[in-house]
Design a protein around this motif. Structure first.
Motif, PDB file in Angstrom:
ATOM      1  N   ALA A 103      29.056  37.873  42.699  1.00  0.00           N
ATOM      2  CA  ALA A 103      29.219  37.583  41.267  1.00  0.00           C
ATOM      3  C   ALA A 103      29.331  36.077  41.019  1.00  0.00           C
ATOM      4  O   ALA A 103      28.769  35.548  40.056  1.00  0.00           O
ATOM      5  CB  ALA A 103      30.451  38.309  40.722  1.00  0.00           C
ATOM      6  N   LYS A 104      30.042  35.394  41.896  1.00  0.00           N
ATOM      7  CA  LYS A 104      30.175  33.943  41.731  1.00  0.00           C
ATOM      8  C   LYS A 104      28.830  33.256  41.978  1.00  0.00           C
ATOM      9  O   LYS A 104      28.429  32.376  41.217  1.00  0.00           O
ATOM     10  CB  LYS A 104      31.252  33.382  42.667  1.00  0.00           C
ATOM     11  CG  LYS A 104      32.684  33.675  42.164  1.00  0.00           C
ATOM     12  CD  LYS A 104      33.760  33.072  43.067  1.00  0.00           C
ATOM     13  CE  LYS A 104      35.070  33.827  43.005  1.00  0.00           C
ATOM     14  NZ  LYS A 104      35.875  33.654  41.810  1.00  0.00           N
ATOM     15  N   SER A 105      28.110  33.682  43.027  1.00  0.00           N
ATOM     16  CA  SER A 105      26.812  33.064  43.334  1.00  0.00           C
ATOM     17  C   SER A 105      25.820  33.292  42.197  1.00  0.00           C
ATOM     18  O   SER A 105      25.021  32.418  41.878  1.00  0.00           O
ATOM     19  CB  SER A 105      26.199  33.660  44.601  1.00  0.00           C
ATOM     20  OG  SER A 105      27.098  33.613  45.653  1.00  0.00           O
ATOM     21  N   ARG A 106      25.863  34.465  41.606  1.00  0.00           N
ATOM     22  CA  ARG A 106      24.869  34.809  40.582  1.00  0.00           C
ATOM     23  C   ARG A 106      25.301  34.409  39.173  1.00  0.00           C
ATOM     24  O   ARG A 106      24.611  34.707  38.193  1.00  0.00           O
ATOM     25  CB  ARG A 106      24.583  36.322  40.619  1.00  0.00           C
ATOM     26  CG  ARG A 106      24.064  36.835  41.958  1.00  0.00           C
ATOM     27  CD  ARG A 106      22.808  36.143  42.427  1.00  0.00           C
ATOM     28  NE  ARG A 106      21.703  36.308  41.489  1.00  0.00           N
ATOM     29  CZ  ARG A 106      20.559  35.610  41.538  1.00  0.00           C
ATOM     30  NH1 ARG A 106      20.374  34.702  42.480  1.00  0.00           N
ATOM     31  NH2 ARG A 106      19.614  35.817  40.659  1.00  0.00           N
ATOM     32  N   GLY A 107      26.453  33.795  39.056  1.00  0.00           N
ATOM     33  CA  GLY A 107      26.903  33.316  37.742  1.00  0.00           C
ATOM     34  C   GLY A 107      27.347  34.427  36.804  1.00  0.00           C
ATOM     35  O   GLY A 107      27.300  34.272  35.584  1.00  0.00           O
ATOM     36  N   VAL A 108      27.782  35.572  37.358  1.00  0.00           N
ATOM     37  CA  VAL A 108      28.232  36.664  36.480  1.00  0.00           C
ATOM     38  C   VAL A 108      29.724  36.925  36.645  1.00  0.00           C
ATOM     39  O   VAL A 108      30.194  38.055  36.542  1.00  0.00           O
ATOM     40  CB  VAL A 108      27.407  37.957  36.678  1.00  0.00           C
ATOM     41  CG1 VAL A 108      26.004  37.785  36.099  1.00  0.00           C
ATOM     42  CG2 VAL A 108      27.324  38.366  38.154  1.00  0.00           C
ATOM     43  N   ASN A 109      30.484  35.852  36.892  1.00  0.00           N
ATOM     44  CA  ASN A 109      31.940  35.946  37.033  1.00  0.00           C
ATOM     45  C   ASN A 109      32.540  34.902  36.088  1.00  0.00           C
ATOM     46  O   ASN A 109      33.400  34.126  36.460  1.00  0.00           O
ATOM     47  CB  ASN A 109      32.306  35.676  38.517  1.00  0.00           C
ATOM     48  CG  ASN A 109      33.793  35.734  38.835  1.00  0.00           C
ATOM     49  OD1 ASN A 109      34.256  35.065  39.745  1.00  0.00           O
ATOM     50  ND2 ASN A 109      34.565  36.506  38.096  1.00  0.00           N
ATOM     51  N   GLU A 110      32.032  34.893  34.836  1.00  0.00           N
ATOM     52  CA  GLU A 110      32.440  33.868  33.866  1.00  0.00           C
ATOM     53  C   GLU A 110      32.787  34.553  32.551  1.00  0.00           C
ATOM     54  O   GLU A 110      31.922  34.792  31.719  1.00  0.00           O
ATOM     55  CB  GLU A 110      31.268  32.893  33.596  1.00  0.00           C
ATOM     56  CG  GLU A 110      30.600  32.331  34.826  1.00  0.00           C
ATOM     57  CD  GLU A 110      31.421  31.247  35.495  1.00  0.00           C
ATOM     58  OE1 GLU A 110      32.495  30.889  34.972  1.00  0.00           O
ATOM     59  OE2 GLU A 110      30.997  30.772  36.560  1.00  0.00           O
ATOM     60  N   SER A 131      35.518  39.293  34.790  1.00  0.00           N
ATOM     61  CA  SER A 131      36.514  38.581  35.598  1.00  0.00           C
ATOM     62  C   SER A 131      36.542  39.163  37.010  1.00  0.00           C
ATOM     63  O   SER A 131      36.098  40.290  37.250  1.00  0.00           O
ATOM     64  CB  SER A 131      37.898  38.717  34.976  1.00  0.00           C
ATOM     65  OG  SER A 131      38.340  40.057  35.036  1.00  0.00           O
ATOM     66  N   SER A 132      37.113  38.401  37.920  1.00  0.00           N
ATOM     67  CA  SER A 132      37.289  38.902  39.293  1.00  0.00           C
ATOM     68  C   SER A 132      38.134  40.165  39.283  1.00  0.00           C
ATOM     69  O   SER A 132      37.894  41.104  40.048  1.00  0.00           O
ATOM     70  CB  SER A 132      38.001  37.860  40.155  1.00  0.00           C
ATOM     71  OG  SER A 132      37.217  36.711  40.242  1.00  0.00           O
ATOM     72  N   TYR A 133      39.126  40.172  38.420  1.00  0.00           N
ATOM     73  CA  TYR A 133      40.009  41.330  38.296  1.00  0.00           C
ATOM     74  C   TYR A 133      39.185  42.576  37.934  1.00  0.00           C
ATOM     75  O   TYR A 133      39.360  43.657  38.518  1.00  0.00           O
ATOM     76  CB  TYR A 133      41.047  41.008  37.232  1.00  0.00           C
ATOM     77  CG  TYR A 133      42.019  42.113  36.885  1.00  0.00           C
ATOM     78  CD1 TYR A 133      42.807  42.709  37.852  1.00  0.00           C
ATOM     79  CD2 TYR A 133      42.170  42.521  35.559  1.00  0.00           C
ATOM     80  CE1 TYR A 133      43.720  43.703  37.517  1.00  0.00           C
ATOM     81  CE2 TYR A 133      43.079  43.508  35.217  1.00  0.00           C
ATOM     82  CZ  TYR A 133      43.849  44.099  36.201  1.00  0.00           C
ATOM     83  OH  TYR A 133      44.748  45.075  35.860  1.00  0.00           O
ATOM     84  N   ALA A 134      38.269  42.427  36.999  1.00  0.00           N
ATOM     85  CA  ALA A 134      37.413  43.554  36.601  1.00  0.00           C
ATOM     86  C   ALA A 134      36.561  44.016  37.784  1.00  0.00           C
ATOM     87  O   ALA A 134      36.430  45.227  38.031  1.00  0.00           O
ATOM     88  CB  ALA A 134      36.524  43.155  35.424  1.00  0.00           C
ATOM     89  N   TYR A 135      35.986  43.088  38.542  1.00  0.00           N
ATOM     90  CA  TYR A 135      35.155  43.492  39.685  1.00  0.00           C
ATOM     91  C   TYR A 135      35.979  44.243  40.732  1.00  0.00           C
ATOM     92  O   TYR A 135      35.508  45.216  41.329  1.00  0.00           O
ATOM     93  CB  TYR A 135      34.475  42.276  40.327  1.00  0.00           C
ATOM     94  CG  TYR A 135      33.265  41.798  39.541  1.00  0.00           C
ATOM     95  CD1 TYR A 135      32.122  42.591  39.437  1.00  0.00           C
ATOM     96  CD2 TYR A 135      33.268  40.563  38.904  1.00  0.00           C
ATOM     97  CE1 TYR A 135      31.015  42.162  38.714  1.00  0.00           C
ATOM     98  CE2 TYR A 135      32.164  40.125  38.174  1.00  0.00           C
ATOM     99  CZ  TYR A 135      31.042  40.931  38.079  1.00  0.00           C
ATOM    100  OH  TYR A 135      29.946  40.511  37.360  1.00  0.00           O
TER     101      TYR A 135
END
Ligand code: GTP
Ligand code: MG
Length: 337
Positions: free
Chosen positions: A165-172, A179-183
């Motif tokens: 998610a961080k690499s693909r820009g979908v943790n913003e 959010s990371s919490y949601a993942y």
């Protein structure tokens, strides 16, 4: 076509598994990093204690929920008896105190959705956010940490998913993604749903831990060491689980009707929660129920543009897991706009 898909078709599944495990291992924070976090917390406790002897500090978020990868910042909650309308004053005072002790980049963000003081400790190099009385976050941190102890595959899956998610820009969350919490909640729910199940539903079991925070009753079974090897009847490997996780969010989740719920360990309907239409800014385009604040949809930040981005990323990931000759590298390739 979707249900026929099986990752077992891949002849390189063992190699793929080894690659995912290597990525997981490489993301685990070193013990010395934990020690530095403790050192910073001790310093903060000393400074806070001088001004507010009765106040307490708690770690929450990824530094305490076992889903923190290396080089993470830390999240701290200051528990203090203060009226809601006096929180800004406390934050400003706190910023003052920290600034005069050589902590760097001290900033009080009193108007943020969750008001915080930010700082950087030049001794340990760690950055830190301090919020006030966000005790629900402290309790949900414990829930996540307890789930992580049950089966190591949760931590492995969540590390890979967060890294993706961080690499693909979908943790913003400010850009409408999750959010990371949601993942992590998505990963827990997913493992509760595997057959045989890899994780139990702790909130559906005997209550061995119960607190009431902000009028929300938080209760669940927290003697997780008593569960033994709960997931042992399911032998799925991390590569299979990563594949199935993305396959679920790409092709199987019913975005129009379903809510994922860690609290119940199942899928519940949007209708039962009255999440079928947009109310204010809550659009409920992907629905993830908070385990304790059950009126809270962690997908509320997702809008009609970002839901497309998210779903395309899930599909991309699922396709890669199925067909790419070198899935690990491609999956985690940084997104460049
Ligand atoms: P990284 O910093 O990305 O590694 O992950 P993190 O686990 O710290 O997650 P995040 O920054 O998303 O959130 C920090 C903590 O705040 C979470 O672990 C939760 O305890 C809490 N939190 C975040 N979002 C919410 C929310 O919408 N509702 C509640 N109740 N708690 C939240
Ligand atoms: Mg964090």
């Amino acid at each position: 076509r979707n249900f026929k898909r099986q990752i077992e078709c891949r002849s390189d599944i063992d190699r793929l598994n080894a690659s995912f495990l290597a990525i997981y291992e490489s993301l685990i924070p070193a013990e010395e990093e934990k020690a530095k976090q403790k050192q910073l917390l001790t310093l903060l406790e000393k400074l806070v204690g001088k001004e507010w002897p009765e106040a307490r500090l708690y770690l929450y978020g990824s530094c305490a929920n076992s889903f923190g990868v290396l080089k993470s910042d830390i999240d701290v909650c200051l528990a203090i008896e203060v009226a809601d309308n006096k929180k800004s004053e406390v934050l400003l005072k706190l910023a003052d105190i920290l600034q005069s002790d050589n902590l760097q980049n001290v900033q009080a963000l009193t108007r943020a959705r969750v008001p915080i003081v930010k700082l950087m400790d030049p001794v340990t190099g760690i950055s830190c956010d301090i919020c006030i009385n966000n005790l629900l976050a402290v309790v949900n941190t414990k829930l996540l940490r307890d789930y992580a102890q049950i089966d190591v595959r949760l931590r492995q899956l969540a590390f890979i998913v967060k890294h993706w998610a961080k690499s693909r820009g979908v943790n913003e969350t400010y850009q409408g993604t999750l959010s990371s919490y949601a993942y992590v909640l998505m990963c827990i729910h997913f493992l509760q749903q595997r057959r045989p199940a890899i994780l139990p539903c702790l909130q559906g079991m005997e209550r061995t831990y119960a607190v009431t925070v902000d009028n929300v009753e938080c209760a669940y079974f927290d003697r997780v060491e008593k569960l033994g090897d709960f997931g042992c009847h399911n032998r799925e490997s991390i590569a299979q689980l990563v594949w199935a996780f993305f396959n679920y969010w790409a092709y199987c989740h019913d975005y129009a009707n379903d809510v994922i719920s860690v609290r119940t360990g199942s899928i519940i309907s949007k209708r039962s929660k009255d999440w079928t239409r947009r109310i204010g800014n809550d659009r409920h385009l992907i629905c993830i129920e908070d385990p304790f604040e059950i009126r809270h949809d962690l997908g509320r930040v997702v809008d009609k543009y970002s839901i497309k981005v998210l779903r395309e990323e899930f599909e991309r990931a699922a396709e890669i897991m199925q067909y790419d000759p070198n899935p690990c590298a491609t999956l985690l390739e940084p997104y460049i706009p």
